[in-house]
Design a protein around this motif. Structure first.
Motif, PDB file in Angstrom:
ATOM      1  N   GLN A 361     -15.184  24.468  11.014  1.00  0.00           N
ATOM      2  CA  GLN A 361     -14.103  24.821  10.110  1.00  0.00           C
ATOM      3  C   GLN A 361     -13.111  25.716  10.850  1.00  0.00           C
ATOM      4  O   GLN A 361     -13.432  26.224  11.933  1.00  0.00           O
ATOM      5  CB  GLN A 361     -14.631  25.523   8.863  1.00  0.00           C
ATOM      6  N   PRO A 362     -11.904  25.940  10.316  1.00  0.00           N
ATOM      7  CA  PRO A 362     -10.905  26.699  11.073  1.00  0.00           C
ATOM      8  C   PRO A 362     -11.325  28.122  11.395  1.00  0.00           C
ATOM      9  O   PRO A 362     -11.067  28.623  12.502  1.00  0.00           O
ATOM     10  CB  PRO A 362      -9.674  26.669  10.158  1.00  0.00           C
ATOM     11  N   SER A 363     -11.969  28.822  10.458  1.00  0.00           N
ATOM     12  CA  SER A 363     -12.334  30.221  10.684  1.00  0.00           C
ATOM     13  C   SER A 363     -13.408  30.636   9.682  1.00  0.00           C
ATOM     14  O   SER A 363     -13.769  29.866   8.788  1.00  0.00           O
ATOM     15  CB  SER A 363     -11.092  31.120  10.521  1.00  0.00           C
ATOM     16  N   GLY A 364     -13.913  31.862   9.867  1.00  0.00           N
ATOM     17  CA  GLY A 364     -14.885  32.407   8.921  1.00  0.00           C
ATOM     18  C   GLY A 364     -16.296  32.470   9.453  1.00  0.00           C
ATOM     19  O   GLY A 364     -17.136  33.179   8.892  1.00  0.00           O
ATOM     20  N   THR A 365     -16.592  31.749  10.532  1.00  0.00           N
ATOM     21  CA  THR A 365     -17.910  31.778  11.148  1.00  0.00           C
ATOM     22  C   THR A 365     -17.744  31.814  12.663  1.00  0.00           C
ATOM     23  O   THR A 365     -16.653  31.588  13.189  1.00  0.00           O
ATOM     24  CB  THR A 365     -18.746  30.531  10.758  1.00  0.00           C
ATOM     25  N   LEU A 366     -18.824  32.118  13.374  1.00  0.00           N
ATOM     26  CA  LEU A 366     -18.786  32.179  14.827  1.00  0.00           C
ATOM     27  C   LEU A 366     -18.389  30.823  15.409  1.00  0.00           C
ATOM     28  O   LEU A 366     -19.043  29.811  15.137  1.00  0.00           O
ATOM     29  CB  LEU A 366     -20.161  32.604  15.361  1.00  0.00           C
ATOM     30  N   PHE A 367     -17.305  30.809  16.171  1.00  0.00           N
ATOM     31  CA  PHE A 367     -16.753  29.596  16.781  1.00  0.00           C
ATOM     32  C   PHE A 367     -16.324  28.562  15.741  1.00  0.00           C
ATOM     33  O   PHE A 367     -16.048  27.412  16.080  1.00  0.00           O
ATOM     34  CB  PHE A 367     -17.746  28.962  17.745  1.00  0.00           C
ATOM     35  N   GLY A 368     -16.287  28.952  14.458  1.00  0.00           N
ATOM     36  CA  GLY A 368     -15.945  28.009  13.402  1.00  0.00           C
ATOM     37  C   GLY A 368     -17.084  27.066  13.034  1.00  0.00           C
ATOM     38  O   GLY A 368     -16.901  26.137  12.243  1.00  0.00           O
ATOM     39  N   PHE A 369     -18.274  27.314  13.586  1.00  0.00           N
ATOM     40  CA  PHE A 369     -19.423  26.437  13.347  1.00  0.00           C
ATOM     41  C   PHE A 369     -19.895  26.566  11.904  1.00  0.00           C
ATOM     42  O   PHE A 369     -20.024  27.658  11.363  1.00  0.00           O
ATOM     43  CB  PHE A 369     -20.552  26.801  14.307  1.00  0.00           C
ATOM     44  N   THR A 370     -20.132  25.425  11.251  1.00  0.00           N
ATOM     45  CA  THR A 370     -20.597  25.435   9.855  1.00  0.00           C
ATOM     46  C   THR A 370     -22.011  24.892   9.696  1.00  0.00           C
ATOM     47  O   THR A 370     -22.834  25.476   9.004  1.00  0.00           O
ATOM     48  CB  THR A 370     -19.663  24.611   8.959  1.00  0.00           C
ATOM     49  N   ARG A 371     -22.302  23.782  10.338  1.00  0.00           N
ATOM     50  CA  ARG A 371     -23.641  23.197  10.165  1.00  0.00           C
ATOM     51  C   ARG A 371     -23.915  22.202  11.279  1.00  0.00           C
ATOM     52  O   ARG A 371     -22.991  21.753  11.983  1.00  0.00           O
ATOM     53  CB  ARG A 371     -23.777  22.497   8.807  1.00  0.00           C
ATOM     54  N   ILE A 372     -25.168  21.859  11.401  1.00  0.00           N
ATOM     55  CA  ILE A 372     -25.608  20.839  12.341  1.00  0.00           C
ATOM     56  C   ILE A 372     -26.536  19.887  11.607  1.00  0.00           C
ATOM     57  O   ILE A 372     -27.369  20.312  10.795  1.00  0.00           O
ATOM     58  CB  ILE A 372     -26.305  21.461  13.569  1.00  0.00           C
ATOM     59  N   GLY A 373     -26.359  18.616  11.837  1.00  0.00           N
ATOM     60  CA  GLY A 373     -27.191  17.610  11.195  1.00  0.00           C
ATOM     61  C   GLY A 373     -27.835  16.700  12.219  1.00  0.00           C
ATOM     62  O   GLY A 373     -27.195  16.309  13.202  1.00  0.00           O
ATOM     63  N   VAL A 374     -29.103  16.388  12.005  1.00  0.00           N
ATOM     64  CA  VAL A 374     -29.861  15.554  12.928  1.00  0.00           C
ATOM     65  C   VAL A 374     -30.494  14.408  12.139  1.00  0.00           C
ATOM     66  O   VAL A 374     -31.142  14.639  11.111  1.00  0.00           O
ATOM     67  CB  VAL A 374     -30.972  16.350  13.645  1.00  0.00           C
ATOM     68  N   ASP A 375     -30.273  13.181  12.594  1.00  0.00           N
ATOM     69  CA  ASP A 375     -30.871  11.992  11.981  1.00  0.00           C
ATOM     70  C   ASP A 375     -31.688  11.263  13.036  1.00  0.00           C
ATOM     71  O   ASP A 375     -31.173  10.971  14.127  1.00  0.00           O
ATOM     72  CB  ASP A 375     -29.798  11.058  11.436  1.00  0.00           C
ATOM     73  N   VAL A 376     -32.946  10.988  12.698  1.00  0.00           N
ATOM     74  CA  VAL A 376     -33.873  10.340  13.637  1.00  0.00           C
ATOM     75  C   VAL A 376     -34.498   9.128  12.961  1.00  0.00           C
ATOM     76  O   VAL A 376     -34.885   9.192  11.791  1.00  0.00           O
ATOM     77  CB  VAL A 376     -34.968  11.304  14.095  1.00  0.00           C
ATOM     78  N   ALA A 377     -34.587   8.010  13.698  1.00  0.00           N
ATOM     79  CA  ALA A 377     -35.281   6.816  13.229  1.00  0.00           C
ATOM     80  C   ALA A 377     -36.193   6.332  14.342  1.00  0.00           C
ATOM     81  O   ALA A 377     -35.722   6.067  15.456  1.00  0.00           O
ATOM     82  CB  ALA A 377     -34.291   5.729  12.824  1.00  0.00           C
ATOM     83  N   VAL A 378     -37.502   6.245  14.044  1.00  0.00           N
ATOM     84  CA  VAL A 378     -38.494   5.883  15.050  1.00  0.00           C
ATOM     85  C   VAL A 378     -39.340   4.738  14.519  1.00  0.00           C
ATOM     86  O   VAL A 378     -39.959   4.866  13.455  1.00  0.00           O
ATOM     87  CB  VAL A 378     -39.404   7.082  15.405  1.00  0.00           C
ATOM     88  N   PRO A 379     -39.402   3.600  15.206  1.00  0.00           N
ATOM     89  CA  PRO A 379     -40.284   2.517  14.764  1.00  0.00           C
ATOM     90  C   PRO A 379     -41.741   2.858  15.045  1.00  0.00           C
ATOM     91  O   PRO A 379     -42.110   3.206  16.165  1.00  0.00           O
ATOM     92  CB  PRO A 379     -39.816   1.317  15.603  1.00  0.00           C
ATOM     93  N   LEU A 380     -42.579   2.790  14.004  1.00  0.00           N
ATOM     94  CA  LEU A 380     -44.014   3.040  14.154  1.00  0.00           C
ATOM     95  C   LEU A 380     -44.792   1.742  14.282  1.00  0.00           C
ATOM     96  O   LEU A 380     -45.799   1.679  14.992  1.00  0.00           O
ATOM     97  CB  LEU A 380     -44.535   3.843  12.956  1.00  0.00           C
ATOM     98  N   LEU A 381     -44.348   0.722  13.572  1.00  0.00           N
ATOM     99  CA  LEU A 381     -44.949  -0.602  13.632  1.00  0.00           C
ATOM    100  C   LEU A 381     -43.810  -1.620  13.698  1.00  0.00           C
ATOM    101  O   LEU A 381     -42.631  -1.268  13.612  1.00  0.00           O
ATOM    102  CB  LEU A 381     -45.826  -0.861  12.396  1.00  0.00           C
ATOM    103  N   ALA A 382     -44.179  -2.873  13.836  1.00  0.00           N
ATOM    104  CA  ALA A 382     -43.152  -3.908  13.897  1.00  0.00           C
ATOM    105  C   ALA A 382     -42.350  -3.973  12.609  1.00  0.00           C
ATOM    106  O   ALA A 382     -41.180  -4.377  12.622  1.00  0.00           O
ATOM    107  CB  ALA A 382     -43.793  -5.260  14.194  1.00  0.00           C
ATOM    108  N   ASN A 383     -42.944  -3.550  11.499  1.00  0.00           N
ATOM    109  CA  ASN A 383     -42.267  -3.631  10.205  1.00  0.00           C
ATOM    110  C   ASN A 383     -42.134  -2.272   9.534  1.00  0.00           C
ATOM    111  O   ASN A 383     -41.909  -2.201   8.327  1.00  0.00           O
ATOM    112  CB  ASN A 383     -43.019  -4.580   9.275  1.00  0.00           C
ATOM    113  N   LEU A 384     -42.286  -1.168  10.283  1.00  0.00           N
ATOM    114  CA  LEU A 384     -42.218   0.169   9.678  1.00  0.00           C
ATOM    115  C   LEU A 384     -41.418   1.107  10.569  1.00  0.00           C
ATOM    116  O   LEU A 384     -41.715   1.268  11.753  1.00  0.00           O
ATOM    117  CB  LEU A 384     -43.619   0.730   9.468  1.00  0.00           C
TER     118      LEU A 384
END
Length: 409
Positions: A361-384
């Motif tokens: 964001q423009p201001s209000g936090t250190l370096f303007g940082f607001t949040r971080i999001g992580v999305d992970v998808a890992v195949p466990l089986l051929a169909n899962l």
């Protein structure tokens, strides 16, 4: 008696196994673990099933579950027999009893109305049958809605709307039947409507779409009739200029008048890795270009099929979200993000994917940082496939964590 029962069970198994083998589907679900409270709860769950009733024909079911249970239910059919193809669906409201605002076309009274939905209840149905031969298509379409639900007839699986046609107030159903003939570039569409008091002719439209003249110039022609007779004839010419800018000139003839329109369009500029979002500032009175409005830009560099780095800056957040069709892209005062994507070989011939996004964001936090999001998808089986989403904020909002899966069968 026991022997007869055993024979009956064996016969049922022999008959049932081939039938069960015709089933396929997918189960996609996500559990919200953080923030806590409320603790672990079902975020969303979608169960899709398909059953092959014959060669080339399937019946489908899509059930959507939320925190309170079943929230949406749809059934469908898809099939083809030679040049004849058919698709269709039914939608139901299992439990939503919220109050919605229904809108009516101009000239109707009232213009808006508040309605409390009933549940469980039927919502809508649609079917389309298409016959293809020698490059041409003949189609029969049927759309039926229960009050107050409605959707775009051309996209019955699109976004739910509550816009009701100009029918009597006591009307509880609306039916639209269409006959479509298509042979590129011409399309002829005739529609008949039923507000509950008998089917009547609604309108007929003849269009010529993107017919090419020369030098990249295309034109559209549209003739529209209703049961009151001729309504209008419109002719649109699309003249490409340069740098993604084109000039759209249109002439519309009605019984009483002729109108002329001239408007430039800008599709954005840049190479494959660089996109600019904006529009042309146009003065309708003076018919002059006042400049270019830049809404934002995005830079994306791909290192492999699913490994990349992406930078996006939105100068007008609402416009960029509208262009990218993502209303939840940026939160609060956020205007920028940096996103990294990674992938690699996983189990059973699949690939794992990791996406990391940092928002500013423009201001209000250190370096303007607001949040971080992580999305992970890992195949466990051929169909899962196991999916995980994790978010941490710098603005005091609680962290989020959800775990889900995608199972096909």
């Amino acid at each position: 008696m026991t022997k007869r029962l055993a024979i009956l069970l064996v016969c049922a198994a022999v008959v049932g196994l081939p039938s069960f083998a015709q089933f396929s589907g997918q189960w996609e679900a996500s559990l919200l673990i953080l923030p806590s409270p409320p603790g672990i709860m079902l975020e969303t769950s979608v169960l899709s099933l398909a059953y092959g009733v014959a060669v080339g024909w399937q019946l489908t079911s899509t059930s959507t579950f939320g925190t309170l249970g079943l929230t949406a239910q749809a059934f469908g059919v898809i099939g083809q027999f030679g040049p004849l193809a058919m698709t269709g669906g039914l939608d139901f409201n299992p439990q939503d009893t919220s109050t919605v605002t229904v809108t009516y076309p101009p000239g109707c009274a009232p213009q808006t109305e508040s309605v409390t939905l009933a549940a469980p209840a039927y919502k809508s149905a649609w079917f389309k049958t298409t016959l293809t031969f020698f490059g041409a298509e003949l189609a029969l379409t049927l759309n039926h809605w229960a009050y107050p639900y409605s959707k775009d007839p051309a996209d019955p699986e699109g976004i739910e709307e509550f816009a009701w046609p100009c029918c009597p107030p006591q009307t509880q159903a609306y039916t639209l039947v269409g006959f479509v003939a298509y042979a590129a570039p011409a399309t002829l569409t005739s529609r008949f409507a039923d507000c509950g008091n008998g089917i009547t002719f609604k309108d007929v439209t003849l269009t010529l779409s993107e017919a090419s003249l020369c030098c990249g110039i295309t034109h559209d022609l549209r003739v529209y009739f209703t049961r009151l007779g001729f309504q209008y004839l419109s002719f649109t010419l699309d003249l490409p200029l340069c740098c993604g800018i084109s000039l759209e000139a249109s002439v519309t003839y009605t019984v009483a008048e002729k109108t002329f329109g001239l408007k430039p369009k800008w599709s954005g500029g840049g190479q494959v890795c660089f996109e600019v979002y904006g529009d042309v500032l146009w003065d309708d009175v003076m018919m002059t270009i006042g400049g270019l409005a830049i809404y934002g830009y995005r830079l994306r560099c791909e290192f492999s099929a699913c490994s990349y780095v992406e930078f996006l800056t939105a100068l007008d957040v609402s416009k960029v979200e509208q262009i990218l069709d993502d209303e939840d892209l940026l939160h609060g005062n956020e205007f920028q993000y940096v996103r990294l994507g990674f992938c690699g070989p996983g189990c059973c011939g699949g690939h794992y994917t990791i996406g990391v996004a940092v928002y500013f964001q423009p201001s209000g936090t250190l370096f303007g940082f607001t949040r971080i999001g992580v999305d992970v998808a890992v195949p466990l089986l051929a169909n899962l496939i196991l999916t995980t989403s994790f978010g941490v904020t710098a603005t005091g909002d609680p962290s989020s964590l959800s775990v889900g899966w995608i199972m096909t069968f």
